[in-house]
Design a protein around this motif. Structure first.
Motif, PDB file in Angstrom:
ATOM      1  N   UNK A 568       0.833  -1.202   0.000  1.00 10.49           N
ATOM      2  CA  UNK A 568       0.000   0.000   0.000  1.00 10.49           C
ATOM      3  C   UNK A 568       0.868   1.252   0.000  1.00 10.49           C
ATOM      4  N   UNK A 569       1.894   1.251   0.843  1.00 14.47           N
ATOM      5  CA  UNK A 569       2.789   2.404   0.913  1.00 14.47           C
ATOM      6  C   UNK A 569       3.582   2.549  -0.389  1.00 14.47           C
ATOM      7  N   UNK A 570       3.974   1.430  -0.971  1.00 13.49           N
ATOM      8  CA  UNK A 570       4.651   1.457  -2.263  1.00 13.49           C
ATOM      9  C   UNK A 570       3.752   2.104  -3.314  1.00 13.49           C
ATOM     10  N   UNK A 571       2.497   1.689  -3.361  1.00 13.76           N
ATOM     11  CA  UNK A 571       1.590   2.215  -4.385  1.00 13.76           C
ATOM     12  C   UNK A 571       1.357   3.709  -4.199  1.00 13.76           C
ATOM     13  N   UNK A 572       1.220   4.144  -2.955  1.00 16.55           N
ATOM     14  CA  UNK A 572       1.032   5.570  -2.686  1.00 16.55           C
ATOM     15  C   UNK A 572       2.279   6.349  -3.086  1.00 16.55           C
ATOM     16  N   UNK A 573       3.451   5.821  -2.721  1.00 17.56           N
ATOM     17  CA  UNK A 573       4.706   6.499  -3.058  1.00 17.56           C
ATOM     18  C   UNK A 573       4.875   6.616  -4.567  1.00 17.56           C
ATOM     19  N   UNK A 582      11.125  12.699  -6.352  1.00 17.63           N
ATOM     20  CA  UNK A 582      11.939  12.358  -5.190  1.00 17.63           C
ATOM     21  C   UNK A 582      11.337  11.179  -4.415  1.00 17.63           C
ATOM     22  N   UNK A 583      10.040  10.947  -4.574  1.00 15.56           N
ATOM     23  CA  UNK A 583       9.387   9.851  -3.845  1.00 15.56           C
ATOM     24  C   UNK A 583       9.722   8.484  -4.429  1.00 15.56           C
ATOM     25  N   UNK A 584      10.473   8.439  -5.514  1.00 16.32           N
ATOM     26  CA  UNK A 584      10.903   7.141  -6.043  1.00 16.32           C
ATOM     27  C   UNK A 584      11.751   6.385  -5.026  1.00 16.32           C
ATOM     28  N   UNK A 585      12.517   7.120  -4.223  1.00 19.48           N
ATOM     29  CA  UNK A 585      13.311   6.470  -3.179  1.00 19.48           C
ATOM     30  C   UNK A 585      12.418   5.788  -2.147  1.00 19.48           C
ATOM     31  N   UNK A 651       1.584  -0.917 -13.732  1.00 24.09           N
ATOM     32  CA  UNK A 651       1.525  -0.993 -15.195  1.00 24.09           C
ATOM     33  C   UNK A 651       2.796  -0.411 -15.817  1.00 24.09           C
ATOM     34  N   UNK A 652       3.125  -0.800 -17.052  1.00 19.99           N
ATOM     35  CA  UNK A 652       4.399  -0.399 -17.673  1.00 19.99           C
ATOM     36  C   UNK A 652       4.502   1.106 -17.914  1.00 19.99           C
ATOM     37  N   UNK A 653       3.353   1.756 -18.211  1.00 18.09           N
ATOM     38  CA  UNK A 653       3.388   3.205 -18.440  1.00 18.09           C
ATOM     39  C   UNK A 653       3.868   3.924 -17.180  1.00 18.09           C
ATOM     40  N   UNK A 654       3.413   3.441 -16.048  1.00 20.12           N
ATOM     41  CA  UNK A 654       3.820   4.030 -14.778  1.00 20.12           C
ATOM     42  C   UNK A 654       5.316   3.837 -14.552  1.00 20.12           C
ATOM     43  N   UNK A 655       5.798   2.619 -14.814  1.00 24.45           N
ATOM     44  CA  UNK A 655       7.206   2.319 -14.576  1.00 24.45           C
ATOM     45  C   UNK A 655       8.120   3.112 -15.501  1.00 24.45           C
ATOM     46  N   UNK A 659      12.014   6.095 -13.799  1.00 25.47           N
ATOM     47  CA  UNK A 659      13.217   5.320 -14.144  1.00 25.47           C
ATOM     48  C   UNK A 659      14.088   4.971 -12.954  1.00 25.47           C
ATOM     49  N   UNK A 660      14.180   5.859 -11.964  1.00 28.67           N
ATOM     50  CA  UNK A 660      15.020   5.559 -10.797  1.00 28.67           C
ATOM     51  C   UNK A 660      14.449   4.383 -10.010  1.00 28.67           C
ATOM     52  N   UNK A 661      13.145   4.391  -9.828  1.00 26.51           N
ATOM     53  CA  UNK A 661      12.499   3.295  -9.114  1.00 26.51           C
ATOM     54  C   UNK A 661      12.676   1.979  -9.873  1.00 26.51           C
ATOM     55  N   UNK A 662      12.478   2.028 -11.178  1.00 28.69           N
ATOM     56  CA  UNK A 662      12.597   0.804 -11.977  1.00 28.69           C
ATOM     57  C   UNK A 662      14.022   0.251 -11.912  1.00 28.69           C
ATOM     58  N   UNK A 663      15.011   1.143 -12.015  1.00 25.41           N
ATOM     59  CA  UNK A 663      16.404   0.675 -11.964  1.00 25.41           C
ATOM     60  C   UNK A 663      16.700   0.017 -10.620  1.00 25.41           C
TER      61      UNK A 663
END
Length: 890
Positions: A568-573, A582-585, A651-655, A659-663
């Motif tokens: 849940x926190x991941x999805x909100x972030x 900055x919330x990717x971290x 979903x892929x569009x979100x990712x 880019x920082x989160x995905x990496x």
């Protein structure tokens, strides 16, 4: 051409807090007696500190109560109804019910009343109270209930026979606002019997007593004055000047909202006209009990009428902050206008629902959610210290209940689970309330989630207060889930997501998440305890107490909840990061938290220890004994289904936008293949190239669903049971210290005393857990799509998509309230009057939980807030049916 906005929605948009059109509302409790707040005893015996019998004579410290009551947003001025049938020994000023010790299944209100309608600004409200013509059976209800064992059902008001032969009044109470502080009040009493019967109606207004406690700032005493028989002049500097116009009142009666010390404690009174003065004047004809000068801090207008059988009688009043020459001119026109506006508002809210019966059920569910607001006042520091002018509380209070919560100071309008049985906020209940509330008033829903996370609620260590009886108890961490759901509903309705709301809540939830990690992971291995987690007696012993075996308990549900919390926190972030990168971290942080919890659920320090049992293909709690041995507690309960809650789809569009989160995700998965292999595979794309994060991999997901969809285990005709029916023939037994502790399948009320015996998680159906399961199934559907099929019900040979299974469970839950092929509602089971009487059959209650076999409504009956989730289910099922019809046409 743009669609016109309803008048009610325009009113909602003018103010976003409890002012303006929301300044006045149904903010009175239905029970202030028997609460922890009013308990000043040395032994913490709240139920006997202030009893129902004492209630008419004692001035409360922390709130007020009444039947169909309203107040301003701080309950300075309170209004409610009192009645007398000319047979009872007391006025019907408050709802009666049994304390925990009086009933065989815990506290329970013994009245018939229904919330019929309300707009979110309370511009129109309607409620029904059913009052017997003959003596109300107070003693009979107590004596018969005490005779019954826990193996017998509760003794209800209909069992007494007092409503036989239709010898009762249907009393409808309606409120309609002509303006923000101009409230029209209409009381209509119908005599449903064939014989004439007298009824006294006493619309009552009073000031909450703030002047008796001895504080310098509160010594001011407000005043009410009678104006002939026409009006009560109300003057309170804290809120202003009002008039209560009383059309054709026969008499105005005045006393003081002050304690009758002589009656209760055999000591002298400060005033001869005490709180129970109007009661004594009406019932006992005690002329000296009311003030002949027509002044006081409590007042009522008397209307006495003998109503012929089948006839009705109407009383009209108007509470307004200015003088009006003709207060009842245009009264009915205004009332009708607000009703039309309410209908227009709900036509928009209920779009997509076409079944007339479902529309009525959903509308009453919303009405109950909105009527069950309450001004909740509790300053723990003052409560512990006591008031200057009052006797000093016991020294034990400094170390007893809630002593560690001195920072807490609540004075807010809050959504209550039930204003009689639970007239205090319950944190995890409230989270579920916010979903249906968000459909009708998104700002109020968001405010509810924010308020319990404020610094004067949340403990400095990060714990969210649980509920009044023990703020330190541990409830499931569902507030991040609720925050996301409310955000989605608000976005769906208004076309734009409230990122500021998400960010505000996210920061407070960080503190709470850290509290869980620091204090509830006793072994430091990402496996969580937590206590009873709201599911009172689901375990073999009290999970919030010291274990009789010693050692510690690691809970599949506690760990499942934390995996869900992480996602849940991941999805909100992630959502916030789309606007604020900055919330990717933070998204990465919670991704890693989830991985570690998912890994821990599979293996604790090695493959030989796991919460997953390969033999049963199910999750269980694990008991670690002092001798270092460990064992699974093999109870097939909701505990083992909770890991399903830990699921999220990206979903892929979100990712691509993060880019920082995905990496970071791909680095972790590449460098920690041990963890990556324990979740549903990131690199396997699903429907629409989406990515699934879930504790349960394909095989385990199938096994859990197989058991959940089995009608001989969890799947009931009315939803998912909290305990498998397997335990009907195979009760779980645990031997400790020469005793045998058992967990049996008990689909109705609890047969034991754990947690007072007034709730049961050993077989009944609970709406919040069912709703979470349905929500999780829809996420799995989002990833797998229609090509992935499950057998539903298990062993039926019927293969369906996960979505179709989820919709079927939703329909089973809705069927609790709807008429079946025989014209009977399962929730009312044996009560013929509720099934067939035209003055009962369409009145809906929203019980706390339901019998796992018959669907009978159990526990708190009058709109436990989380059962209002049926409004969301009705909406989602109706939309699904409409979409299926469109697909079939295509």
């Amino acid at each position: 051409m743009s669609k016109s906005i309803s008048a009610e929605k325009l009113r909602l948009n003018t103010r976003k807090d409890n002012k303006g059109w929301k300044k006045w509302g149904p903010y009175l409790s239905e029970r202030q007696w028997g609460t922890v707040r009013e308990d000043y005893s040395a032994n913490q015996d709240a139920w006997n500190s202030v009893t129902h019998d004492m209630a008419r004579s004692i001035a409360y410290r922390w709130g007020e109560e009444g039947i169909a009551g309203i107040s301003d947003n701080k309950s300075h001025i309170c209004f409610a109804l009192a009645f007398w049938n000319h047979n009872d020994h007391i006025l019907k000023e408050r709802l009666f019910g049994l304390t925990g010790s009086e009933s065989n299944h815990g506290e329970d209100v013994k009245e018939l009343y229904y919330y019929l309608d309300s707009t979110p600004t309370h511009s129109y409200m309607k409620m029904l109270y059913k009052y017997p013509i003959n003596s109300y059976p107070y003693d009979q209800l107590v004596s018969e209930s005490r005779k019954r064992s826990r193996l017998e059902p509760e003794y209800e008001i209909l069992d007494t026979g007092v409503f036989d032969n239709n010898e009762y009044f249907d009393i409808f109470i309606e409120y309609s606002k002509a303006d923000e502080q101009d409230i029209l009040i209409k009381i209509t009493a119908h005599n449903r019997s064939k014989k004439a019967a007298p009824l006294t109606i006493l619309p009552t207004v009073w000031f909450r007593n703030t002047w008796s406690w001895g504080y310098e700032n509160y010594k001011y005493k407000p005043m009410m004055t009678g104006v002939a028989k026409k009006a009560i002049d109300i003057d309170n500097k804290n809120i202003g000047h009002y008039k209560l116009y009383c059309e054709n009142a026969q008499e105005l009666l005045f006393c003081e909202n002050e304690t009758n010390f002589e009656r209760l404690y055999k000591v002298g009174n400060a005033s001869p006209y005490c709180k129970d003065g109007i009661n004594d004047y009406i019932v006992d004809d005690k002329k000296t009990a009311i003030n002949p000068n027509n002044i006081g801090t409590k007042a009522a207008a008397r209307y006495t009428k003998t109503i012929k059988g089948g006839d009705s009688y109407t009383v009209r009043l108007r509470l307004v902050d200015h003088s009006i020459l003709e207060p009842f001119g245009g009264f009915e026109d205004t009332m009708d206008k607000r009703i039309r506006e309410g209908n227009q508002f709900y036509e928009e809210v209920q779009q997509g629902v076409e079944n007339p019966e479902l529309l009525k059920i959903q509308r009453q569910a919303y009405a109950g959610m909105l009527w069950t607001k309450q001004w909740y006042y509790y300053n723990i520091n003052e409560w512990i210290k006591g008031d200057p002018a009052m006797p000093k509380p016991s020294e034990y209070r400094k170390y007893g209940r809630n002593a560690g919560w001195r920072h807490m100071y609540s004075a807010n309008i809050l959504s209550m689970p039930d204003k009689w049985e639970y007239p205090w906020f319950a944190a995890w209940d409230l989270a579920f309330h916010t979903l249906p509330l968000a459909r009708v008033d998104p700002d109020f829903a968001k405010r509810q989630l924010a308020v319990v996370l404020r610094e004067y609620y949340m403990h400095p260590n990060g714990q969210i207060p649980a509920y009044e009886w023990s703020f330190s108890d541990v409830n499931p961490p569902v507030h991040a889930w609720a925050t996301w759901k409310v955000y989605e509903i608000d976005k769906e309705m208004n076309g734009k997501g409230d990122i500021a709301f998400l960010e505000k809540i996210f920061h407070k939830l960080l503190l709470n998440f850290t509290w869980w990690v620091n204090l509830k992971d006793e072994g430091g291995n990402n496996i969580f305890g937590g206590g009873f987690l709201g599911m009172d007696n689901i375990g073999v012993f009290d999970r919030s107490a010291t274990l009789p075996t010693g050692g510690r308990l690691e809970q599949a549900d506690g760990t499942g909840w934390m995996a869900m919390y992480s996602l849940n926190m991941l999805r909100i972030a992630v959502e916030i990061a789309l606007e604020r990168p900055v919330y990717q971290d933070m998204a990465s942080k919670f991704f890693e938290h989830f991985l570690h919890i998912a890994g821990a659920m599979q293996s604790l320090g090695g493959d030989e220890i796991s919460l997953w049992d390969e033999e049963d293909q199910f999750y269980y709690d694990m008991l670690h004994l002092p001798n270092n041995n460990s064992m699974l507690l093999k109870i097939r309960s909701m505990v083992g289904l909770i890991p399903l809650f830990a699921v999220e789809v990206l979903n892929p569009e979100m990712l691509e936008k993060l880019p920082d989160f995905r990496r970071r995700v791909e680095w972790v998965l590449a460098n920690r293949p041990d963890l990556a292999s324990l979740i549903s595979r990131w690199y396997e794309s699903g429907k629409g190239e989406s990515r699934l994060l879930a504790i349960l991999r394909g095989h385990r997901m199938k096994m859990i669903m197989k058991r959940m969809f089995d009608e001989t285990e969890f799947l009931s005709d009315f939803g998912i049971r909290s305990l498998s029916k397997y335990h009907l023939e195979h009760p779980y037994q645990f031997r400790v210290n020469g005793d045998v502790l058992r967990v049996d399948y008990t689909p109705a009320e609890s047969t034991g005393s754990m947690f007072g015996g007034n709730s049961n998680w050993r077989g009944p159906i609970w709406f919040p857990m069912n709703f979470l399961l349905i929500d999780s199934l829809m996420k799995f559907q989002e990833y797998y799509g229609n090509d992935y099929e499950v057998e539903y019900p298990t062993n039926s040979g019927n293969m369906v998509s996960i979505k179709e299974a989820a919709i079927s469970i939703s329909e089973r839950l809705i069927n609790l309230f709807t008429e079946n092929s025989e014209g009977r509602r399962p929730m009312y089971e044996k009560y013929e009057k509720m099934q067939s009487d035209p003055h009962f059959k369409d009145l809906i209650l929203f019980n706390e939980y339901f019998d796992g076999d018959t669907g009978k409504g159990l526990g708190a009956a009058h709109q436990t807030g989380w059962t209002g989730l049926v409004a969301e289910l009705i909406l989602s099922v109706s939309k699904a049916e409409k979409n299926s019809f469109k697909e079939a046409k295509i």
